[in-house]
Design a protein around this motif. Sequence first.
Motif, PDB file in Angstrom:
ATOM      1  N   PRO A 127       0.799  -1.226   0.000  1.00 45.49           N
ATOM      2  CA  PRO A 127       0.000   0.000   0.000  1.00 45.49           C
ATOM      3  C   PRO A 127       0.833   1.280   0.000  1.00 45.49           C
ATOM      4  O   PRO A 127       0.304   2.364  -0.203  1.00 45.49           O
ATOM      5  CB  PRO A 127      -0.806  -0.098   1.295  1.00 45.49           C
ATOM      6  CG  PRO A 127       0.079  -0.899   2.207  1.00 45.49           C
ATOM      7  CD  PRO A 127       0.762  -1.890   1.296  1.00 45.49           C
ATOM      8  N   ASN A 128       2.134   1.159   0.241  1.00 41.04           N
ATOM      9  CA  ASN A 128       2.982   2.348   0.310  1.00 41.04           C
ATOM     10  C   ASN A 128       4.376   2.012  -0.195  1.00 41.04           C
ATOM     11  O   ASN A 128       4.725   0.857  -0.377  1.00 41.04           O
ATOM     12  CB  ASN A 128       3.054   2.870   1.742  1.00 41.04           C
ATOM     13  CG  ASN A 128       3.750   1.891   2.664  1.00 41.04           C
ATOM     14  OD1 ASN A 128       3.693   0.680   2.464  1.00 41.04           O
ATOM     15  ND2 ASN A 128       4.395   2.395   3.677  1.00 41.04           N
ATOM     16  N   LYS A 129       5.171   3.063  -0.398  1.00 43.68           N
ATOM     17  CA  LYS A 129       6.564   2.853  -0.791  1.00 43.68           C
ATOM     18  C   LYS A 129       7.423   2.757   0.464  1.00 43.68           C
ATOM     19  O   LYS A 129       7.228   3.493   1.425  1.00 43.68           O
ATOM     20  CB  LYS A 129       7.049   3.981  -1.693  1.00 43.68           C
ATOM     21  CG  LYS A 129       6.423   3.913  -3.068  1.00 43.68           C
ATOM     22  CD  LYS A 129       7.084   4.836  -4.047  1.00 43.68           C
ATOM     23  CE  LYS A 129       6.430   4.653  -5.416  1.00 43.68           C
ATOM     24  NZ  LYS A 129       6.985   5.567  -6.397  1.00 43.68           N
ATOM     25  N   LEU A 130       8.380   1.837   0.411  1.00 45.93           N
ATOM     26  CA  LEU A 130       9.299   1.599   1.504  1.00 45.93           C
ATOM     27  C   LEU A 130      10.724   1.744   0.977  1.00 45.93           C
ATOM     28  O   LEU A 130      11.104   1.069   0.025  1.00 45.93           O
ATOM     29  CB  LEU A 130       9.098   0.188   2.079  1.00 45.93           C
ATOM     30  CG  LEU A 130      10.076  -0.277   3.149  1.00 45.93           C
ATOM     31  CD1 LEU A 130      10.022   0.616   4.379  1.00 45.93           C
ATOM     32  CD2 LEU A 130       9.789  -1.737   3.518  1.00 45.93           C
ATOM     33  N   GLU A 167      18.994  10.920  -0.323  1.00 42.08           N
ATOM     34  CA  GLU A 167      18.540  11.373  -1.640  1.00 42.08           C
ATOM     35  C   GLU A 167      17.297  10.604  -2.078  1.00 42.08           C
ATOM     36  O   GLU A 167      16.347  11.178  -2.607  1.00 42.08           O
ATOM     37  CB  GLU A 167      19.655  11.196  -2.675  1.00 42.08           C
ATOM     38  CG  GLU A 167      20.810  12.153  -2.491  1.00 42.08           C
ATOM     39  CD  GLU A 167      22.007  11.831  -3.385  1.00 42.08           C
ATOM     40  OE1 GLU A 167      21.987  10.791  -4.112  1.00 42.08           O
ATOM     41  OE2 GLU A 167      22.982  12.613  -3.351  1.00 42.08           O
ATOM     42  N   THR A 168      17.296   9.306  -1.848  1.00 42.52           N
ATOM     43  CA  THR A 168      16.198   8.460  -2.301  1.00 42.52           C
ATOM     44  C   THR A 168      14.928   8.699  -1.504  1.00 42.52           C
ATOM     45  O   THR A 168      13.847   8.884  -2.084  1.00 42.52           O
ATOM     46  CB  THR A 168      16.608   6.977  -2.242  1.00 42.52           C
ATOM     47  OG1 THR A 168      17.795   6.797  -3.027  1.00 42.52           O
ATOM     48  CG2 THR A 168      15.495   6.087  -2.768  1.00 42.52           C
ATOM     49  N   PHE A 169      15.013   8.711  -0.171  1.00 45.16           N
ATOM     50  CA  PHE A 169      13.771   8.881   0.593  1.00 45.16           C
ATOM     51  C   PHE A 169      13.184  10.266   0.370  1.00 45.16           C
ATOM     52  O   PHE A 169      11.962  10.410   0.278  1.00 45.16           O
ATOM     53  CB  PHE A 169      13.947   8.528   2.078  1.00 45.16           C
ATOM     54  CG  PHE A 169      14.219   9.658   3.017  1.00 45.16           C
ATOM     55  CD1 PHE A 169      13.210  10.531   3.420  1.00 45.16           C
ATOM     56  CD2 PHE A 169      15.496   9.865   3.520  1.00 45.16           C
ATOM     57  CE1 PHE A 169      13.470  11.575   4.289  1.00 45.16           C
ATOM     58  CE2 PHE A 169      15.759  10.898   4.390  1.00 45.16           C
ATOM     59  CZ  PHE A 169      14.748  11.760   4.766  1.00 45.16           C
ATOM     60  N   VAL A 170      14.009  11.303   0.243  1.00 45.41           N
ATOM     61  CA  VAL A 170      13.489  12.650  -0.006  1.00 45.41           C
ATOM     62  C   VAL A 170      12.760  12.678  -1.348  1.00 45.41           C
ATOM     63  O   VAL A 170      11.666  13.251  -1.459  1.00 45.41           O
ATOM     64  CB  VAL A 170      14.634  13.693   0.057  1.00 45.41           C
ATOM     65  CG1 VAL A 170      14.213  15.011  -0.568  1.00 45.41           C
ATOM     66  CG2 VAL A 170      15.066  13.902   1.496  1.00 45.41           C
ATOM     67  N   ASP A 171      13.327  12.030  -2.356  1.00 45.87           N
ATOM     68  CA  ASP A 171      12.679  11.976  -3.676  1.00 45.87           C
ATOM     69  C   ASP A 171      11.365  11.194  -3.625  1.00 45.87           C
ATOM     70  O   ASP A 171      10.342  11.639  -4.144  1.00 45.87           O
ATOM     71  CB  ASP A 171      13.640  11.344  -4.688  1.00 45.87           C
ATOM     72  CG  ASP A 171      13.077  11.334  -6.098  1.00 45.87           C
ATOM     73  OD1 ASP A 171      12.632  12.402  -6.568  1.00 45.87           O
ATOM     74  OD2 ASP A 171      13.066  10.253  -6.725  1.00 45.87           O
ATOM     75  N   VAL A 172      11.385  10.034  -2.989  1.00 41.96           N
ATOM     76  CA  VAL A 172      10.179   9.198  -2.892  1.00 41.96           C
ATOM     77  C   VAL A 172       9.079   9.921  -2.099  1.00 41.96           C
ATOM     78  O   VAL A 172       7.923   9.933  -2.512  1.00 41.96           O
ATOM     79  CB  VAL A 172      10.510   7.829  -2.256  1.00 41.96           C
ATOM     80  CG1 VAL A 172       9.245   7.094  -1.832  1.00 41.96           C
ATOM     81  CG2 VAL A 172      11.328   6.982  -3.225  1.00 41.96           C
TER      82      VAL A 172
END
Length: 180
Positions: free
Chosen positions: A152-155, A169-174
């Motif tokens: 149900p969500n991105k991890l 960088e990745t979590f801020v973009d996601v």
Amino acid sequence: MRIAFLVAPEGVEQVELTDPWQAAVDAGHEPVLVSTEPGEIQAFNHLDKADTFRVDEVVGEVSAESFGGLVLPGGVANPDFLRTDDKAVAFVKDFFEQGRPVAAICHAPWTLVEADVVRGRVLTSWPSLATDLRNAGATWVDEQVKICDHGPNKLVTSRKPDDLKAFCETFVDVFAQEAG
């Protein structure tokens, strides 16, 4: 976007809190330090005491609904404590139930295991968690950063402090995409 940073009263790996926190600030987000007790938390540099940080919100008094995403910093003791706190585990699970993005680094996926939210997902972590994650139904990979959108969500997950640049960088973009 308000982003919850969930940590135990002590045991969080300081750099795994401060680097993602600064990345969130730099991206224009509002990081909020959430813990199981009010006051301050004690961070560590591996096994040595580091700085203390003021708690903004207490688990049990907030819900995932108040935040756009969740960051779970590591440190061995931090997630080990959180996974024994029913309110902390429920808080984490709430992000998955509401489909909000979550990012976890190093030992932090232990809390995800306890929340029973890794089944069918692909993620990475500190290598010593691989068996625990597999036993909880996840597929573990040895990668610098992994985005899993199965569910149900991105991890977003990463292995260790050396992966922080890619993790941030990745979590801020996601998170930005999910807020979009």
